[in-house]
Design a protein around this motif. Structure first.
Motif, short mmCIF file in Angstrom:
data_model
loop_
_atom_site.label_atom_id
_atom_site.label_comp_id
_atom_site.label_asym_id
_atom_site.label_seq_id
_atom_site.Cartn_x
_atom_site.Cartn_y
_atom_site.Cartn_z
N GLY A 195 -3.56 -1.13 0.29
CA GLY A 195 -2.46 -1.86 0.90
C GLY A 195 -1.53 -2.47 -0.12
N THR A 196 -2.09 -2.94 -1.23
CA THR A 196 -1.27 -3.50 -2.30
C THR A 196 -0.48 -2.41 -3.00
OG1 THR A 196 -3.06 -5.11 -2.63
CG2 THR A 196 -1.32 -5.05 -4.29
N ALA A 197 -1.12 -1.26 -3.19
CA ALA A 197 -0.42 -0.12 -3.77
C ALA A 197 0.76 0.30 -2.90
CB ALA A 197 -1.39 1.05 -3.95
N ALA A 198 0.56 0.26 -1.59
CA ALA A 198 1.64 0.62 -0.67
C ALA A 198 2.80 -0.36 -0.76
CB ALA A 198 1.10 0.68 0.76
N ALA A 199 2.49 -1.64 -0.95
CA ALA A 199 3.55 -2.64 -1.11
C ALA A 199 4.31 -2.40 -2.41
CB ALA A 199 2.95 -4.04 -1.10
N LEU A 200 3.60 -2.15 -3.50
CA LEU A 200 4.26 -1.87 -4.77
C LEU A 200 5.14 -0.63 -4.66
CD1 LEU A 200 1.35 -2.61 -7.29
CD2 LEU A 200 3.38 -4.02 -6.85
N TYR A 201 4.66 0.37 -3.93
CA TYR A 201 5.42 1.61 -3.76
C TYR A 201 6.77 1.33 -3.10
CZ TYR A 201 6.56 6.37 -2.33
OH TYR A 201 7.20 7.57 -2.15
N ASP A 202 6.80 0.40 -2.16
CA ASP A 202 8.05 0.08 -1.48
C ASP A 202 9.06 -0.56 -2.42
OD1 ASP A 202 7.19 1.15 0.87
OD2 ASP A 202 6.76 -0.76 1.86
N TYR A 203 8.58 -1.08 -3.56
CA TYR A 203 9.47 -1.63 -4.58
C TYR A 203 9.73 -0.62 -5.71
CZ TYR A 203 8.83 -6.19 -2.41
OH TYR A 203 8.82 -7.24 -1.52
N GLY A 204 9.20 0.59 -5.55
CA GLY A 204 9.44 1.62 -6.55
C GLY A 204 8.39 1.71 -7.62
N ILE A 205 7.27 1.01 -7.45
CA ILE A 205 6.20 1.03 -8.45
C ILE A 205 5.11 1.99 -7.99
CG2 ILE A 205 4.54 -0.34 -9.75
CD1 ILE A 205 7.49 -1.06 -10.26
N GLN A 206 4.86 3.02 -8.76
CA GLN A 206 3.85 4.03 -8.42
C GLN A 206 2.54 3.72 -9.13
OE1 GLN A 206 4.09 7.00 -6.39
NE2 GLN A 206 1.90 6.86 -6.70
N VAL A 207 1.45 3.77 -8.42
CA VAL A 207 0.14 3.54 -9.01
C VAL A 207 -0.53 4.88 -9.30
CG1 VAL A 207 -0.06 1.37 -7.74
CG2 VAL A 207 -1.18 3.43 -6.86
N LYS A 208 -1.56 4.83 -10.17
CA LYS A 208 -2.30 6.05 -10.50
C LYS A 208 -3.50 6.26 -9.59
CE LYS A 208 -1.91 8.42 -13.76
NZ LYS A 208 -2.10 8.19 -15.20
N GLY B 22 -8.24 13.30 7.63
CA GLY B 22 -7.51 13.67 6.42
C GLY B 22 -6.10 13.13 6.36
N LYS B 23 -5.71 12.31 7.33
CA LYS B 23 -4.37 11.75 7.35
C LYS B 23 -4.35 10.41 6.60
CE LYS B 23 -3.26 13.84 11.82
NZ LYS B 23 -2.83 13.57 13.22
N PRO B 24 -3.17 9.94 6.19
CA PRO B 24 -3.09 8.64 5.53
C PRO B 24 -3.53 7.52 6.47
CG PRO B 24 -1.10 9.90 5.12
CD PRO B 24 -1.86 10.65 6.17
N ASP B 25 -4.36 6.64 5.97
CA ASP B 25 -4.76 5.47 6.74
C ASP B 25 -3.55 4.57 6.97
OD1 ASP B 25 -7.46 3.81 7.46
OD2 ASP B 25 -5.90 2.45 6.75
N VAL B 26 -3.60 3.76 8.01
CA VAL B 26 -2.49 2.88 8.33
C VAL B 26 -2.18 1.96 7.15
CG1 VAL B 26 -4.00 1.13 9.38
CG2 VAL B 26 -1.58 1.25 10.03
N GLN B 27 -3.18 1.63 6.33
CA GLN B 27 -2.95 0.73 5.21
C GLN B 27 -2.30 1.40 4.02
OE1 GLN B 27 -5.99 -2.34 4.40
NE2 GLN B 27 -7.16 -1.45 6.09
N ALA B 28 -2.15 2.72 4.08
CA ALA B 28 -1.53 3.46 2.97
C ALA B 28 -0.01 3.40 3.02
CB ALA B 28 -1.99 4.91 2.97
N GLY B 29 0.57 2.91 4.11
CA GLY B 29 2.01 2.80 4.18
C GLY B 29 2.69 4.13 3.95
N ASP B 30 3.65 4.15 3.03
CA ASP B 30 4.40 5.37 2.71
C ASP B 30 3.84 6.09 1.49
OD1 ASP B 30 6.14 4.99 4.84
OD2 ASP B 30 7.55 3.82 3.63
#
Length: 345
Positions: A75-88, A99-107
């Protein structure tokens, strides 16, 4: 408190058993691919460092340069992604059994991140080390308790990289949002970009809409529930960030009278699911919890609740993705429900 096992709201599982994982040769670093850069909106000179960030434990994470190899709770990674920060890499609910993205995965594009663990108690330390992590980020529901970082391997994990933990309880939603934005900015996000400013403006507009809705339709009582096979959980509005903020905006949220020992919720048998009169029910939307279609089929007492009969049940995003882009719809959906609600309790 969100349930670590995603079946209901409980703290069982916080001390999940598991053997220690060896690090072995995994300590060897791996190269950074195109998805690993944290830079967005900042030039390379500004990303040169040194870098530091004081988290909500009061701990300061430091490095010689802005971290690029970031690993975070999903969920934190998804929030960072919305600001343009990609995690590894990520850990926590990321991929559903289908096999689908969990609701907490955001975008998040979950095919482009290393999933170190998908369920409570699961965190592959060897894979984590192989990512050559420069920063670990997660939520915090209790002081110094790192969300989805297993206790049995926590010491090994925290030795590999600096860490940052941000409150997901005890503060209101705007505070939680501001802290994720501050972290993202420190990692290279441009908070003045139109995408970010538009999202924040939408959030603020949604908050005002909810405030007006609550004032215009007084007496509408909202119950916050989560369904499991055996129990119906009614959450207190006094600790979760979202519920604290809803109350601040004037929403009348039912406070359960007999909280369990953790102080987060009341456990009701399904025979007693009608203990509280509610006009709207917000139902936990996380993977693993029972959804309205499940409850309609399996729990006769659910179908008899006035809010259910009136069609006044909406999802509750129990663990929000703390970006303005993701939290604005949460407020909009509740505002719409309150605006349209009939008094049925």
């Amino acid at each position: 408190m969100p349930n670590a096992r995603a079946s209901h709201l409980t703290r069982r599982g916080l001390l999940a058993a598991g053997g220690a994982l060896g690090l072995g040769a995994a300590l060897a670093g791996c190269g950074q691919d195109e998805g690993g850069s944290s830079g967005s909106g900042k030039d390379s000179a500004k990303n040169a460092g040194p870098w530091s960030f004081k988290d909500d434990r009061g701990t300061t994470a430091e490095s010689k340069a802005v971290p690029k190899n970031i690993v975070a709770f999903t969920g934190t990674a998804a929030a960072l992604y919305d600001y343009g920060i990609q995690v590894k890499g990520v850990f926590g609910p990321t991929r559903t059994p289908e096999g689908k993205p969990d609701v907490q995965a955001g975008d998040l594009d979950i095919s482009k991140v290393e999933i170190l663990g998908n369920v409570w108690g699961e965190f592959n330390v060897e894979k984590y080390a192989a990512l050559a992590p420069e920063l670990l980020v997660t939520d915090m529901w209790d002081k110094n308790a790192l969300w989805y970082v297993p206790d049995q391997s926590k010491d090994k994990i925290l030795k590999l990289a600096p860490s940052a933990a941000l409150w997901a309880a005890g503060v209101d939603m705007p505070t939680a949002l501001a802290r994720r934005a501050q972290l993202a900015e420190s990692l290279g996000a441009d908070l003045t970009s139109q995408k970010v400013t538009d999202a924040k403006a939408r959030f603020e507009k949604a908050a005002e809409r909810l405030r007006r809705a609550a004032k215009a339709n007084p007496g509408i009582k909202v119950l916050i529930g989560s369904g499991s096979a055996d129990l119906f959980y009614v959450s207190t509005p006094d600790r979760p960030t979202d519920l604290k903020y809803f109350k601040q905006l004037g929403v009348d949220i039912i406070t359960p009278s007999k909280l369990d020992a953790t102080g987060w919720f009341e456990e009701l048998s399904w025979e007693n699911a009608d203990k509280y009169d509610a006009d709207i029910i917000m139902l936990d939307n996380r993977t693993g919890t029972l959804q309205p279609a499940d409850l309609d089929k399996s729990k006769p007492t659910w179908a008899k609740l006035p809010a259910v009969r009136a069609g006044q049940v909406i999802p509750r995003v129990t663990e929000p993705v703390y970006s303005y882009a993701k939290c604005a719809p949460v407020l909009e959906d509740l505002a719409k429900a309150v605006e349209n609600a009939r008094k049925v309790s």
